[in-house]
Design an enzyme around this catalytic site. Structure first.
Site, PDB file in Angstrom:
ATOM      1  CE1 TYR A 108     -13.513  -8.456   1.201  1.00  0.00           C
ATOM      2  CE2 TYR A 108     -11.783  -9.149  -0.468  1.00  0.00           C
ATOM      3  CZ  TYR A 108     -12.141  -8.276   0.891  1.00  0.00           C
ATOM      4  OH  TYR A 108     -11.340  -7.799   1.519  1.00  0.00           O
ATOM      5  NE  ARG A 129      -4.214  -1.548   2.150  1.00  0.00           N
ATOM      6  CZ  ARG A 129      -5.450  -1.328   1.064  1.00  0.00           C
ATOM      7  NH1 ARG A 129      -5.432  -0.574   0.492  1.00  0.00           N
ATOM      8  NH2 ARG A 129      -6.272  -2.162   1.191  1.00  0.00           N
ATOM      9  NE  ARG A 160      -9.965   7.004  -5.990  1.00  0.00           N
ATOM     10  CZ  ARG A 160     -10.422   6.370  -4.810  1.00  0.00           C
ATOM     11  NH1 ARG A 160      -9.430   5.733  -4.176  1.00  0.00           N
ATOM     12  NH2 ARG A 160     -11.671   6.565  -4.380  1.00  0.00           N
TER      13      ARG A 160
END
Length: 341
Positions: free
Chosen positions: A148, A24, A37
């Protein structure tokens, strides 16, 4: 490129210093990322080559890291093959129609390069920009993707996931097989476009015990790594809370086993079979402590990492959102200086 310290360490070859990158490193902790973003949903950002390239390169302008990590999300290939999902801020991936039936599994199809042209374009663009700095491609591991899809989103206990794994093993194997196929297809797109290494993030597989991992996860993960062997790029395997699984994760076929912060690297050496490099494993929460504490702990990680056949310095999980980028920059410099031979 082949002489890059990162690739050399992954291949257990001598290095001038311990290479470092951060999971990350591209993303939420950087103010320039937040500016880029602003107003752009996550999955839209992951589908725009210009944005992927810019965000992937941002940390390299700040940190002396030895590799770039492709900016994306592990659910991108699922959406590309038609799964109705979104990433909700503060929640994570949310699946509109969870997959819990044979019909749902049967609807999952293989991924083709035409499903993700933005990935090919972005990887090629990045390779041109990065020069001698390797680009790490990545994908989600089959167990994490399955969780998920079955749960419909993030889960603390993975109860529906485990219910299928324990109670409907044939359906589970079909789902895991299809997810392994999609993962293979997605990683091949990245490697064929120029990625120099790949990391399989099976983030939540630590929820499974060794016996169930061997029976219900390992065969599918092994197939992913075997499918990439022909390319000759280093393959990294990482999960959270996987101290009891490290040996099995090595057996799955990775060249490098990622270790989270819970297991010291010199202990991990004994849990992972010979012939593997290790990656890790400073606790990301330590970056909020005073510098002298960070430095002492980083030096300890480096010392323990010297017991491995190869060591890539990293955190034990991803950079936390409120992390000070200046601390990461200082840490990258320290790793190089303290480990220089």
């Amino acid at each position: 490129m082949e002489d890059s310290p990162f690739l050399r360490a992954c291949r257990r070859r001598p290095v001038p210093y311990t290479p470092v990158w951060f999971m990350r490193q591209a993303g939420r902790s950087l103010p320039e990322y937040l500016r880029v973003r602003e107003g752009v949903p996550m999955l839209e950002a992951c589908a725009r080559p210009d944005m992927i390239i810019e965000i992937t390169l941002q940390p390299l302008r700040r940190y002396a890291v030895d590799a770039a990590i492709f900016f994306s999300d592990i659910v991108v290939p699922l959406r590309a093959v038609g799964v109705d999902l979104d990433i909700k801020p503060g929640v994570g991936p949310v699946v509109a129609d969870p997959i819990r039936s044979p019909e749902g599994v049967a609807a999952l199809r293989r991924l083709t390069p035409d499903d993700v042209p933005f990935v090919t374009e972005a990887v090629r663009g990045l390779v041109g920009e990065l020069g001698a700095t390797p680009l790490i491609g990545f994908a989600g591991g089959p167990f994490t993707l399955a969780s998920y899809l079955i749960e419909g989103g993030p889960s603390k206990n993975h109860e529906r996931t485990k219910a299928m794994m324990y109670g409907e093993p044939q359906l589970w194997d079909r789902l895991m097989g299809r997810l392994a196929d999609i993962t293979i297809d997605y990683l091949k797109v990245q490697v064929e476009a120029g990625a120099s290494a790949v990391q399989l993030f099976d983030s939540w597989v630590g929820a499974v015990g060794p016996q169930d991992y061997r029976a219900s996860v390992l065969p599918h993960t092994r197939r992913v790594f075997q499918a990439l062997e022909e390319y000759g790029v280093p393959r990294i395997h990482f999960g959270v809370g996987t101290g009891e699984l490290l040996g099995l994760m090595g057996e799955a076929g990775a060249d490098v086993v990622g270790v989270d912060w819970r297991v010291p690297l010199d202990e991990a050496v004994h849990r992972v079979e010979p012939g593997k490099a290790l990656q890790g494993n400073l606790d990301p929460a330590l970056l909020f402590a005073p510098w002298e504490v960070i430095e002492a702990r980083a030096r300890d990680v480096l010392a323990r990492g010297r017991t491995a056949e190869g060591h890539v310095f990293n955190l034990g999980h991803g950079v936390l959102p409120a992390t000070d980028p200046d601390v990461l920059a200082r840490l990258a410099d320290l790793v190089h200086e303290a480990s220089a031979s």
